[in-house]
Design a protein around this motif. Sequence first.
Motif, mmCIF file in Angstrom:
data_model
loop_
_atom_site.group_PDB
_atom_site.id
_atom_site.type_symbol
_atom_site.label_atom_id
_atom_site.label_comp_id
_atom_site.label_asym_id
_atom_site.label_seq_id
_atom_site.Cartn_x
_atom_site.Cartn_y
_atom_site.Cartn_z
ATOM 1 N N LEU A 64 53.563 21.183 60.257
ATOM 2 C CA LEU A 64 54.083 22.518 59.952
ATOM 3 C C LEU A 64 53.145 23.631 60.405
ATOM 4 C CD1 LEU A 64 55.539 21.857 56.371
ATOM 5 C CD2 LEU A 64 56.847 22.276 58.476
ATOM 6 N N HIS A 65 52.090 23.301 61.152
ATOM 7 C CA HIS A 65 51.187 24.355 61.600
ATOM 8 C C HIS A 65 51.865 25.165 62.711
ATOM 9 C CE1 HIS A 65 50.303 20.389 63.161
ATOM 10 N NE2 HIS A 65 49.465 20.791 64.086
ATOM 11 N N ARG A 81 60.275 26.193 51.135
ATOM 12 C CA ARG A 81 59.869 24.787 51.057
ATOM 13 C C ARG A 81 61.092 23.875 51.136
ATOM 14 N NH1 ARG A 81 55.118 21.924 48.974
ATOM 15 N NH2 ARG A 81 55.747 19.744 48.730
ATOM 16 N N ALA A 82 62.168 24.246 50.461
ATOM 17 C CA ALA A 82 63.390 23.441 50.511
ATOM 18 C C ALA A 82 63.935 23.373 51.934
ATOM 19 C CB ALA A 82 64.430 24.021 49.565
ATOM 20 N N LEU A 83 63.807 24.466 52.685
ATOM 21 C CA LEU A 83 64.245 24.460 54.076
ATOM 22 C C LEU A 83 63.382 23.513 54.904
ATOM 23 C CD1 LEU A 83 66.074 25.643 56.283
ATOM 24 C CD2 LEU A 83 64.373 27.474 56.579
ATOM 25 N N ALA A 84 62.076 23.520 54.648
ATOM 26 C CA ALA A 84 61.183 22.588 55.347
ATOM 27 C C ALA A 84 61.596 21.148 55.063
ATOM 28 C CB ALA A 84 59.740 22.823 54.924
ATOM 29 N N VAL A 85 61.860 20.844 53.803
ATOM 30 C CA VAL A 85 62.278 19.488 53.440
ATOM 31 C C VAL A 85 63.573 19.117 54.151
ATOM 32 C CG1 VAL A 85 63.094 18.043 51.544
ATOM 33 C CG2 VAL A 85 61.102 19.508 51.210
ATOM 34 N N LYS A 86 64.545 20.036 54.136
ATOM 35 C CA LYS A 86 65.845 19.776 54.756
ATOM 36 C C LYS A 86 65.702 19.494 56.246
ATOM 37 C CE LYS A 86 70.335 22.036 55.565
ATOM 38 N NZ LYS A 86 70.224 22.128 57.047
ATOM 39 N N ARG A 87 64.943 20.329 56.942
ATOM 40 C CA ARG A 87 64.823 20.170 58.391
ATOM 41 C C ARG A 87 63.973 18.960 58.760
ATOM 42 N NH1 ARG A 87 64.430 26.601 60.276
ATOM 43 N NH2 ARG A 87 66.690 26.960 60.086
ATOM 44 N N LEU A 88 62.926 18.702 58.003
ATOM 45 C CA LEU A 88 62.110 17.518 58.282
ATOM 46 C C LEU A 88 62.870 16.241 57.965
ATOM 47 C CD1 LEU A 88 58.645 18.775 56.983
ATOM 48 C CD2 LEU A 88 59.326 18.430 59.376
ATOM 49 N N GLN A 132 58.875 28.170 61.195
ATOM 50 C CA GLN A 132 58.192 29.322 61.774
ATOM 51 C C GLN A 132 59.148 30.514 61.815
ATOM 52 O OE1 GLN A 132 56.492 28.624 65.652
ATOM 53 N NE2 GLN A 132 56.303 30.801 66.103
ATOM 54 N N PRO A 133 58.763 31.648 61.271
ATOM 55 C CA PRO A 133 59.656 32.810 61.275
ATOM 56 C C PRO A 133 60.117 33.175 62.684
ATOM 57 C CG PRO A 133 57.801 33.198 59.801
ATOM 58 C CD PRO A 133 57.506 31.920 60.537
ATOM 59 N N GLY A 134 61.432 33.302 62.834
ATOM 60 C CA GLY A 134 62.003 33.704 64.112
ATOM 61 C C GLY A 134 62.171 32.597 65.123
ATOM 62 N N ARG A 135 61.581 31.416 64.850
ATOM 63 C CA ARG A 135 61.656 30.324 65.819
ATOM 64 C C ARG A 135 61.981 28.970 65.187
ATOM 65 N NH1 ARG A 135 60.028 30.452 71.026
ATOM 66 N NH2 ARG A 135 59.638 28.216 70.866
ATOM 67 N N GLY A 136 62.211 28.949 63.889
ATOM 68 C CA GLY A 136 62.401 27.676 63.210
ATOM 69 C C GLY A 136 63.532 26.840 63.784
ATOM 70 N N GLU A 137 64.691 27.449 64.013
ATOM 71 C CA GLU A 137 65.825 26.693 64.529
ATOM 72 C C GLU A 137 65.567 26.223 65.958
ATOM 73 O OE1 GLU A 137 69.455 28.825 64.089
ATOM 74 O OE2 GLU A 137 69.395 28.801 61.896
ATOM 75 N N GLN A 138 64.927 27.074 66.759
ATOM 76 C CA GLN A 138 64.591 26.689 68.123
ATOM 77 C C GLN A 138 63.598 25.532 68.132
ATOM 78 O OE1 GLN A 138 63.453 30.034 70.561
ATOM 79 N NE2 GLN A 138 62.469 28.746 72.106
ATOM 80 N N ASN A 139 62.608 25.597 67.247
ATOM 81 C CA ASN A 139 61.628 24.505 67.154
ATOM 82 C C ASN A 139 62.273 23.219 66.668
ATOM 83 O OD1 ASN A 139 59.672 26.284 68.014
ATOM 84 N ND2 ASN A 139 58.788 26.617 65.980
ATOM 85 N N SER A 177 56.406 24.709 64.196
ATOM 86 C CA SER A 177 56.918 24.485 62.849
ATOM 87 C C SER A 177 58.415 24.774 62.758
ATOM 88 C CB SER A 177 56.166 25.377 61.855
ATOM 89 O OG SER A 177 56.774 25.339 60.574
ATOM 90 N N VAL A 178 59.112 23.913 62.048
ATOM 91 C CA VAL A 178 60.553 24.093 61.873
ATOM 92 C C VAL A 178 60.875 25.215 60.898
ATOM 93 C CG1 VAL A 178 61.128 21.724 62.497
ATOM 94 C CG2 VAL A 178 60.628 22.285 60.095
#
Length: 317
Positions: free
Chosen positions: A130-131, A159-166, A100-107, A97-98
């Motif tokens: 996002l799983h 949620r806004a961060l999820a939208v932005k990255r997706l 995911q705490p601690g790994r979002g940017e890496q993902n 998941s983009v």
Amino acid sequence: MTDTSLAAPLDSQTWPIAVCMHGFPPVGRDGTALHDAAPEVWDDVFGQVARLGFTAIELADSHIRPADLDASRREELLSIARAHGVTPISVHVQRQSVIQPGRGEQNLAYAHRTIDAAAELGLQVFSTGLHQPFSDAQRRALWFWTATGAVDPDDADTRALAVKRLRELGEHAASVGLPMSLEMYEDTYLGTADSAVRLIEEIGLDNVGLNPDIGNLVRLHRPIEDWREMHEKTLPYANYWHVKNYTRDEAPDGTWYTSTPTSMELGLINYRAMVARAIELGFAGPFLMEQYGGDSLGVCATNRTYLQSLLPEPAGA
């Protein structure tokens, strides 16, 4: 939203129907990951797929990560697949998941590399969701969906961060000519029909649609939305479709719920009705046969035959 730029009109003989990789162990008996396996191991995988009559496969990154193969290994993968008449048509990035705490940017960076690899391989769909990785309880459970996993927070900023990255991923996919499909999955922003549809609308890109994998929700041992209503809301946004089915039973007073995997024809979801409705709404994306437990490959083949009986007959047939 449903236009996947595939040749039309599609029928029971030409509609892309791929098989999942669940039927193959991600790590061999000798401890070697399938991703790193020798060519003869890959040859056996594609040989089994071909013997079951499949001509297409989804590359799940739980098994093979196109982004982490060098150019020569990517070419080797394609060469072996082609030798068996099998075409990799999609890549599915799962549990990365983009947000995911601690790994979002890496993902996020990994997903970008996967899109580039998918384009290089000539794939037709970039699929993700996002799983997040399994919890300890999910790893211990007989069926992972019976235990609690990660939950996306009820938080507007996340949620806004999820939208932005997706959206960023969707724009990248569009730039290389790929549709991007987001898989519905419990306890994420894609975990209910309304939330999933709203997420697609918030992203706002024509090439980004839904993978309406309602099977992921039907199997839950908890109250669920009506499967008919979920399909009615999500199918207009579908551009790729993981199809699988489960038996489901529940107590009227909500004291217990149970589910087990079964074939598409025998489970709770009436795919005869849902496939007809999807086509009526303009769905033209690939199908992916998915199955957990037992002879996954064999059930996928049975399901393919059933699905083909639901698709339009060839002209003049």
